[in-house]
Structure formats: structure tokens, C-alpha cells
Design a protein around this motif. Sequence first.
Motif, PDB file in Angstrom:
ATOM      1  N   GLU A  56      -5.051   3.090 -31.477  1.00  0.00           N
ATOM      2  CA  GLU A  56      -3.816   3.816 -31.787  1.00  0.00           C
ATOM      3  C   GLU A  56      -3.879   5.293 -31.394  1.00  0.00           C
ATOM      4  OE1 GLU A  56      -6.355   3.794 -35.550  1.00  0.00           O
ATOM      5  OE2 GLU A  56      -5.817   2.395 -33.940  1.00  0.00           O
ATOM      6  N   LYS A  57      -5.067   5.788 -31.053  1.00  0.00           N
ATOM      7  CA  LYS A  57      -5.211   7.189 -30.669  1.00  0.00           C
ATOM      8  C   LYS A  57      -5.370   7.376 -29.163  1.00  0.00           C
ATOM      9  CE  LYS A  57      -7.255   8.391 -35.125  1.00  0.00           C
ATOM     10  NZ  LYS A  57      -8.466   8.796 -35.869  1.00  0.00           N
ATOM     11  N   THR A  58      -5.446   6.262 -28.434  1.00  0.00           N
ATOM     12  CA  THR A  58      -5.710   6.316 -27.003  1.00  0.00           C
ATOM     13  C   THR A  58      -4.636   7.095 -26.246  1.00  0.00           C
ATOM     14  OG1 THR A  58      -6.800   4.168 -27.135  1.00  0.00           O
ATOM     15  CG2 THR A  58      -6.167   4.928 -24.954  1.00  0.00           C
ATOM     16  N   GLN A  59      -3.365   6.813 -26.525  1.00  0.00           N
ATOM     17  CA  GLN A  59      -2.282   7.416 -25.752  1.00  0.00           C
ATOM     18  C   GLN A  59      -2.250   8.933 -25.899  1.00  0.00           C
ATOM     19  OE1 GLN A  59      -0.461   5.455 -23.595  1.00  0.00           O
ATOM     20  NE2 GLN A  59       0.074   7.479 -22.785  1.00  0.00           N
ATOM     21  N   GLU A  60      -2.600   9.429 -27.074  1.00  0.00           N
ATOM     22  CA  GLU A  60      -2.612  10.880 -27.274  1.00  0.00           C
ATOM     23  C   GLU A  60      -3.621  11.546 -26.351  1.00  0.00           C
ATOM     24  OE1 GLU A  60      -3.269  14.187 -30.857  1.00  0.00           O
ATOM     25  OE2 GLU A  60      -2.985  12.053 -31.359  1.00  0.00           O
ATOM     26  N   PHE A  61      -4.787  10.915 -26.221  1.00  0.00           N
ATOM     27  CA  PHE A  61      -5.796  11.452 -25.306  1.00  0.00           C
ATOM     28  C   PHE A  61      -5.328  11.337 -23.861  1.00  0.00           C
ATOM     29  CE2 PHE A  61      -9.329  10.573 -22.389  1.00  0.00           C
ATOM     30  CZ  PHE A  61      -9.975  11.801 -22.449  1.00  0.00           C
ATOM     31  N   ILE A  62      -4.764  10.184 -23.482  1.00  0.00           N
ATOM     32  CA  ILE A  62      -4.288   9.985 -22.110  1.00  0.00           C
ATOM     33  C   ILE A  62      -3.240  11.031 -21.748  1.00  0.00           C
ATOM     34  CG2 ILE A  62      -2.947   8.436 -20.620  1.00  0.00           C
ATOM     35  CD1 ILE A  62      -4.344   6.091 -21.994  1.00  0.00           C
ATOM     36  N   ASP A  63      -2.295  11.268 -22.643  1.00  0.00           N
ATOM     37  CA  ASP A  63      -1.224  12.226 -22.365  1.00  0.00           C
ATOM     38  C   ASP A  63      -1.783  13.623 -22.132  1.00  0.00           C
ATOM     39  OD1 ASP A  63       0.620  10.205 -22.654  1.00  0.00           O
ATOM     40  OD2 ASP A  63       1.176  10.738 -24.710  1.00  0.00           O
ATOM     41  N   LEU A  64      -2.708  14.054 -22.986  1.00  0.00           N
ATOM     42  CA  LEU A  64      -3.280  15.396 -22.834  1.00  0.00           C
ATOM     43  C   LEU A  64      -4.119  15.489 -21.562  1.00  0.00           C
ATOM     44  CD1 LEU A  64      -3.699  18.239 -23.870  1.00  0.00           C
ATOM     45  CD2 LEU A  64      -5.585  17.400 -25.297  1.00  0.00           C
ATOM     46  N   ALA A  65      -4.903  14.438 -21.289  1.00  0.00           N
ATOM     47  CA  ALA A  65      -5.738  14.437 -20.084  1.00  0.00           C
ATOM     48  C   ALA A  65      -4.882  14.506 -18.826  1.00  0.00           C
ATOM     49  CB  ALA A  65      -6.621  13.189 -20.063  1.00  0.00           C
ATOM     50  N   ARG A  66      -3.767  13.794 -18.816  1.00  0.00           N
ATOM     51  CA  ARG A  66      -2.887  13.822 -17.647  1.00  0.00           C
ATOM     52  C   ARG A  66      -2.267  15.197 -17.435  1.00  0.00           C
ATOM     53  NH1 ARG A  66       0.009   7.836 -18.392  1.00  0.00           N
ATOM     54  NH2 ARG A  66      -1.646   6.660 -17.323  1.00  0.00           N
ATOM     55  N   VAL A  67      -1.899  15.847 -18.522  1.00  0.00           N
ATOM     56  CA  VAL A  67      -1.330  17.198 -18.420  1.00  0.00           C
ATOM     57  C   VAL A  67      -2.385  18.173 -17.905  1.00  0.00           C
ATOM     58  CG1 VAL A  67      -0.444  19.150 -19.744  1.00  0.00           C
ATOM     59  CG2 VAL A  67       0.452  16.858 -20.163  1.00  0.00           C
ATOM     60  N   ARG A  68      -3.580  18.123 -18.474  1.00  0.00           N
ATOM     61  CA  ARG A  68      -4.637  19.071 -18.108  1.00  0.00           C
ATOM     62  C   ARG A  68      -5.164  18.845 -16.688  1.00  0.00           C
ATOM     63  NH1 ARG A  68      -7.889  21.682 -21.905  1.00  0.00           N
ATOM     64  NH2 ARG A  68      -9.230  22.085 -20.097  1.00  0.00           N
ATOM     65  N   LEU A  69      -5.295  17.583 -16.288  1.00  0.00           N
ATOM     66  CA  LEU A  69      -5.880  17.277 -14.989  1.00  0.00           C
ATOM     67  C   LEU A  69      -4.848  17.224 -13.874  1.00  0.00           C
ATOM     68  CD1 LEU A  69      -8.328  14.530 -16.259  1.00  0.00           C
ATOM     69  CD2 LEU A  69      -8.962  16.797 -15.442  1.00  0.00           C
ATOM     70  N   GLY A  70      -3.601  16.927 -14.221  1.00  0.00           N
ATOM     71  CA  GLY A  70      -2.551  16.879 -13.216  1.00  0.00           C
ATOM     72  C   GLY A  70      -2.890  15.943 -12.071  1.00  0.00           C
ATOM     73  N   SER A  71      -2.781  16.453 -10.856  1.00  0.00           N
ATOM     74  CA  SER A  71      -3.025  15.634  -9.657  1.00  0.00           C
ATOM     75  C   SER A  71      -4.494  15.564  -9.277  1.00  0.00           C
ATOM     76  CB  SER A  71      -2.222  16.202  -8.480  1.00  0.00           C
ATOM     77  OG  SER A  71      -2.635  17.537  -8.189  1.00  0.00           O
ATOM     78  N   ARG A  72      -5.371  16.122 -10.116  1.00  0.00           N
ATOM     79  CA  ARG A  72      -6.801  16.136  -9.788  1.00  0.00           C
ATOM     80  C   ARG A  72      -7.518  14.850 -10.175  1.00  0.00           C
ATOM     81  NH1 ARG A  72      -9.527  20.583 -12.702  1.00  0.00           N
ATOM     82  NH2 ARG A  72      -7.845  20.405 -14.219  1.00  0.00           N
ATOM     83  N   ALA A  73      -6.838  13.973 -10.927  1.00  0.00           N
ATOM     84  CA  ALA A  73      -7.478  12.731 -11.360  1.00  0.00           C
ATOM     85  C   ALA A  73      -6.411  11.709 -11.727  1.00  0.00           C
ATOM     86  CB  ALA A  73      -8.400  12.986 -12.553  1.00  0.00           C
ATOM     87  N   HIS A  74      -6.825  10.452 -11.772  1.00  0.00           N
ATOM     88  CA  HIS A  74      -5.944   9.363 -12.210  1.00  0.00           C
ATOM     89  C   HIS A  74      -6.489   8.848 -13.539  1.00  0.00           C
ATOM     90  CE1 HIS A  74      -3.396   5.880 -12.274  1.00  0.00           C
ATOM     91  NE2 HIS A  74      -4.413   5.049 -12.193  1.00  0.00           N
TER      92      HIS A  74
END
Length: 272
Positions: A164-182
Motif C-alpha cells: 500500500e506504500k509502493t505508489q507513494e515511493f514510485i511517484d516521488l522517484a519519478r518526480v525526482r529522477l524525471g527522464s533519467r530513469a524508468h
Amino acid sequence: MSEIKMIASDLDSTFFNDQKHYHKTHFADVLDKITLQGGYFVVATGRDVDSVDPFFKSFAGRYDLVADNGAVVRTADGEILQMVGLDVVDVTDIMAVVNEMPFKPLHGAVFTGAETAFMLQSQARLNLLHKARMKKVHDNLQFIDFVDQIHEPILKVTVTYETEKTQEFIDLARVRLGSRAHVTTSGYGSVDIVAPNINKANGLQVLASHYGLKLNENLVAFGDGLNDAEMLNAAAYPFAMINGDESLKALYPAAVDDNNHDGVLKTVDTLL
């Protein structure tokens, strides 16, 4: 109907049953059929190479491999067509995101290198049982103090949270990493982070180009999780597992049975 020349399947909760087994006699029959018509069977998985090959010892040289969610592409005869890693700076940022979260991961992040797997000493202490299991899975697991001690391509970073906490981490990681990672997930709380534009569809396209095939004409694909989404979208014949993610089942035809009852192999039988 376009000609089927490539069959790609995810492993966990797709090709494998819940006990990580599969019907080897049935698989051998499917391999014979697809080979007879000049085609290929591809294992397309978030797992790394070393954790895939032991499951298919008796079929060595008969399957192509897209591993680490597309970071590694290997032909059946052992040729490496693709190996794409993350920059150390980006991996450092990934761990900064992990440390920023208001909750801890279930166990330490694993960095899959080209030759070695790594864990941070500080993270390894989060879950000693997982640490012991990783040492069994990765014969060459090394424990390090800092990410910049890794001097080989980092193909994938895997970190696991309560579901239940996975999406929160995914969302933040996507914002911080942007186009530098998938950033993607196979479900069950596991998050995989790979190089930008790397996914299973990308890896399969590398194989298809190598063999002179087209994914939208020649590929049958099976998956259960969100890290299979790009692969299913690219396939001429995509199938979502009955036991899979609801979002995939809403978009794609269902396999004829679930992962515990040879769903992939039974579906292939109806196609070949």
C-alpha cells in the motif's frame, strides 16, 4: 492473421506457478512447435540473468532472454545484444529518495551490476532474513558503504515496500529522477528502477530487429504486472493473466487459465 514468430512471457505469477515451478514437458512441446515454424521463445522478466538460468538448465540454448526489465537482452546462443545501466549519480539520487520517505523499505535495496550484485551495509541490516536470502541468490553479492564504490554498470535497482506504500515511493522517484530513469513495479511491493526508455518492450524490439521480425505482427506476449504493460501494448497478440493486475485485464484478452494451471502454455497451444 499475422504469423506468430515470437512468444514472450513474464515469469513470476505468469509462467511460473506460485511455487516457482512450471510444466517442463509441456514447455518442451511448445518450444518444439515454435522452433519448427522458425520462431523464438523469450523469457521477459524483471529478474536478473543469474536468477533466471537455473530454472531453465534443461533448456539452455533454446530460449532468448530479456532480463532486468529490458536492461539486458541475450539471444539463445548467448550473444548479448543490449546491456544498459544507470549512472552512479542517478543511483545515489534513488537512495536519497528512499531515505526521504516517511517509512522504511521492507528490506535493503539491491543493485544489480553487470557482474556483481550489491547492497549497502546500512540497508542490509534492515532485514537480516532478506540479506541471507540474497546471499543465496547472488553468489557474488558484495556489501558496500557507498554507491560510488560500484565500478560496473548498474543495470537495476530493486527496493520493496509494503504494497500500500509502493505508489507513494514510485511517484516521488519519478518526480525526482524525471527522464533519467524508468521506475516500474511488478506488484507485491517490489519497485524496479532501470535506465531511461528501458522496459520489456524495448528489449523485445532489440531481439525482433535482430531476427528481422516486427512486434506488432509477430509477437505473442503474456504478463501479469505493470512492468509488463509496455510489452503487452507492443504485441500483436497480448494476453493478461487471469490472476494479474486489474488494469491489464481491462485492456487485454485473458489467458485461458491462471499461472497455477499452465495458463501461458495452454494459451500458446490454442495459437500454434
